[in-house]
Design a protein around this motif. Structure first.
Motif, short mmCIF file in Angstrom:
data_model
loop_
_atom_site.label_atom_id
_atom_site.label_comp_id
_atom_site.label_asym_id
_atom_site.label_seq_id
_atom_site.Cartn_x
_atom_site.Cartn_y
_atom_site.Cartn_z
N ALA A 192 58.43 -20.40 -31.61
CA ALA A 192 59.46 -20.08 -32.26
C ALA A 192 60.70 -20.69 -32.18
CB ALA A 192 59.64 -18.49 -31.85
N ARG A 193 60.69 -21.19 -30.85
CA ARG A 193 61.87 -22.12 -30.41
C ARG A 193 61.84 -23.37 -31.15
NH1 ARG A 193 63.26 -23.66 -25.95
NH2 ARG A 193 65.42 -22.82 -25.48
N SER A 231 47.38 -15.76 -29.93
CA SER A 231 47.97 -14.78 -28.95
C SER A 231 49.41 -14.65 -29.22
CB SER A 231 47.84 -15.37 -27.50
OG SER A 231 48.63 -16.60 -27.07
N PRO A 232 50.21 -13.76 -28.66
CA PRO A 232 51.66 -13.58 -29.07
C PRO A 232 52.36 -14.80 -28.04
CG PRO A 232 50.55 -11.68 -28.27
CD PRO A 232 49.28 -12.43 -27.93
N ASP A 233 51.87 -15.38 -26.97
CA ASP A 233 52.27 -16.22 -26.47
C ASP A 233 52.38 -17.87 -27.47
OD1 ASP A 233 52.90 -15.02 -24.18
OD2 ASP A 233 51.18 -15.56 -23.23
N ALA A 286 59.61 -19.15 -43.18
CA ALA A 286 59.67 -19.29 -41.61
C ALA A 286 58.37 -18.61 -41.06
CB ALA A 286 61.11 -19.07 -41.17
N THR A 287 58.30 -17.50 -41.61
CA THR A 287 57.20 -16.60 -40.89
C THR A 287 55.93 -17.27 -41.33
OG1 THR A 287 58.55 -14.65 -41.75
CG2 THR A 287 56.03 -14.19 -40.93
N LEU A 288 55.76 -17.85 -42.35
CA LEU A 288 54.44 -18.59 -42.59
C LEU A 288 54.14 -19.65 -41.83
CD1 LEU A 288 54.20 -18.37 -46.52
CD2 LEU A 288 52.87 -17.16 -44.92
N GLN A 289 55.22 -20.63 -41.47
CA GLN A 289 55.24 -21.82 -40.95
C GLN A 289 54.99 -21.38 -39.21
OE1 GLN A 289 54.68 -24.52 -42.22
NE2 GLN A 289 55.96 -25.11 -43.99
N LEU A 290 55.82 -20.23 -38.76
CA LEU A 290 55.51 -19.89 -37.49
C LEU A 290 54.16 -19.56 -36.87
CD1 LEU A 290 56.80 -19.40 -34.70
CD2 LEU A 290 57.30 -16.97 -35.62
N LEU A 291 53.58 -18.82 -38.11
CA LEU A 291 51.98 -18.49 -37.74
C LEU A 291 51.02 -19.80 -37.90
CD1 LEU A 291 51.92 -15.01 -39.58
CD2 LEU A 291 51.68 -15.48 -37.23
N ARG A 292 51.51 -20.69 -38.79
CA ARG A 292 50.51 -21.54 -38.98
C ARG A 292 50.78 -22.68 -38.00
NH1 ARG A 292 52.43 -23.05 -45.21
NH2 ARG A 292 50.85 -21.50 -46.09
N ALA A 293 52.07 -22.98 -37.25
CA ALA A 293 52.20 -23.69 -35.81
C ALA A 293 51.63 -23.24 -35.04
CB ALA A 293 53.64 -24.04 -35.74
N ALA A 294 51.54 -21.91 -34.65
CA ALA A 294 51.09 -21.20 -33.71
C ALA A 294 49.50 -21.18 -33.66
CB ALA A 294 51.42 -19.64 -33.60
N ASP A 353 63.77 -12.45 -26.41
CA ASP A 353 63.98 -11.38 -25.06
C ASP A 353 64.14 -10.13 -25.64
OD1 ASP A 353 64.06 -13.74 -23.65
OD2 ASP A 353 66.34 -13.88 -23.45
N THR A 354 64.66 -9.66 -26.70
CA THR A 354 64.90 -8.24 -27.15
C THR A 354 63.64 -7.76 -28.09
OG1 THR A 354 66.21 -8.95 -29.05
CG2 THR A 354 67.43 -8.49 -27.00
N THR A 355 62.69 -8.58 -28.47
CA THR A 355 61.70 -8.05 -29.21
C THR A 355 60.23 -8.18 -28.42
OG1 THR A 355 62.75 -9.22 -31.27
CG2 THR A 355 60.15 -8.62 -31.53
N PRO A 356 59.84 -6.88 -28.38
CA PRO A 356 58.68 -6.76 -27.40
C PRO A 356 57.38 -7.34 -28.12
CG PRO A 356 59.39 -4.64 -28.59
CD PRO A 356 60.30 -5.58 -28.72
N ALA A 357 56.74 -8.12 -27.26
CA ALA A 357 55.41 -8.62 -27.77
C ALA A 357 54.22 -7.76 -27.46
CB ALA A 357 55.20 -9.93 -27.20
N PRO A 358 53.24 -7.68 -28.33
CA PRO A 358 52.08 -6.91 -28.37
C PRO A 358 51.20 -7.46 -27.12
CG PRO A 358 51.67 -8.60 -30.10
CD PRO A 358 53.17 -8.48 -29.78
N ARG A 359 50.83 -6.29 -26.37
CA ARG A 359 49.77 -6.66 -25.12
C ARG A 359 48.54 -7.04 -25.54
NH1 ARG A 359 51.34 -1.97 -20.87
NH2 ARG A 359 53.54 -2.32 -20.74
N ALA A 360 48.16 -8.24 -24.91
CA ALA A 360 46.66 -8.61 -25.13
C ALA A 360 45.77 -7.73 -24.51
CB ALA A 360 46.42 -10.00 -24.50
N ARG A 361 44.53 -7.58 -25.22
CA ARG A 361 43.52 -6.66 -24.86
C ARG A 361 42.21 -7.52 -24.43
NH1 ARG A 361 43.28 -2.22 -29.76
NH2 ARG A 361 45.64 -1.54 -29.71
#
Length: 260
Positions: free
Chosen positions: A223-224, A215-217, A194-202, A252-260
């Motif tokens: 993810a949904r 991006s984190p977004d 699922a981690t691999l597929q999530l990154l590939r889809a993103a 909601d409970t997992t903080p996302a990294p901030r974009a630079r």
């Protein structure tokens, strides 16, 4: 699926899954040629750019498992001989509600091989009216034409894979998936696949938006779609909506990294 296959100029095969369907009906079978004095492999309908697995949960788990190697390795092994599938390769499946008679729930390993799960539901009144009007005299599929070759489409897939992902974004995706395994209501959380597929889809989303960076977004939005069908809750009667609520809570409970 047929519209998509026509648009990329690829081949498409539809398989109607039924209780009496055999694995060899999907992958193919070796047939003895008396004139040649040897077995010849006859490819099954899975040898296509797009495979439509219609009502996949109508078939037995044994037959469903015929797609496991196809969807993960892009190949079929029959009688000890491995045959590569064409590229690009994609399986699009439909399934009946699990509470209907004559259906078999998809095993965890099978669900895990589908990148995303979508629930279409009924169209609204306006969409249903447009459907009726569009089909008054002919089927809209007859108006389709190829807009890109399958080779060009494969190159776009390769470009999506090449989208750059910062380590912080990769760590965020890993945290999201691992957190699903730590929820009290969850019996089996999302897998490493699922981690691999999530990154590939993103990455595919980022590429479609014209970006060569992730991006984190992108991860948060996909993810949904990527995670809920991979999560099993303790309550056997739980639905995909309950798993979606788990994913929303994790987001909601997992903080996302901030974009630079």
């Amino acid at each position: 699926a047929r519209a998509f296959a026509a648009a990329i100029g690829g081949s498409v095969h539809r398989i109607q899954f039924t209780p009496d369907l055999l694995p060899s009906d999907i992958t193919g079978v070796s047939i003895y040629d008396q004139r040649q004095g040897r077995f010849e492999f006859t490819p099954g309908p899975v040898f296509s750019n797009i495979v439509i697995a219609d009502e996949i949960n109508r078939a037995s788990p044994k037959t469903q498992s015929a797609l496991l190697e196809c969807m993960e390795e892009g190949q079929v092994t029959v009688d000890g001989v491995t045959h590569l599938l064409p590229r690009p390769f994609m399986v699009i499946a439909t399934q009946n509600p699990i509470d209907m008679d004559g259906t078999y729930a998809l095993p965890e390993a099978q669900r895990d091989r589908f990148m995303v799960r979508l629930q279409l539901g009924y169209p609204d009144a306006a969409a249903e009216l447009r459907m009726v009007q569009a089909r008054k005299t002919h089927t809209p599929l007859t108006d389709l034409h190829t807009v890109v070759s399958s080779d060009d489409f494969q190159r776009e897939i390769d470009r999506a894979h090449a989208v750059r992902a910062h380590e912080l974004v990769e760590q965020y995706a890993v945290r999201l998936v691992r957190t699903t395994r730590e929820q009290q209501v969850v019996r089996i959380g999302a897998s490493p696949r699922a981690t691999l597929q999530l990154l590939r889809a993103a990455k595919a989303r980022a590429h479609l938006e014209g970006r060569d960076w992730l991006s984190p977004d992108d991860v948060k939005l996909l993810a949904r779609r990527v995670l809920p069908h991979r999560i099993l809750l303790h309550d056997q009667a739980s639905t995909i909506d309950d798993a979606l609520a788990v994913v929303d809570r994790v987001l909601d409970t997992t903080p996302a990294p901030r974009a630079r």
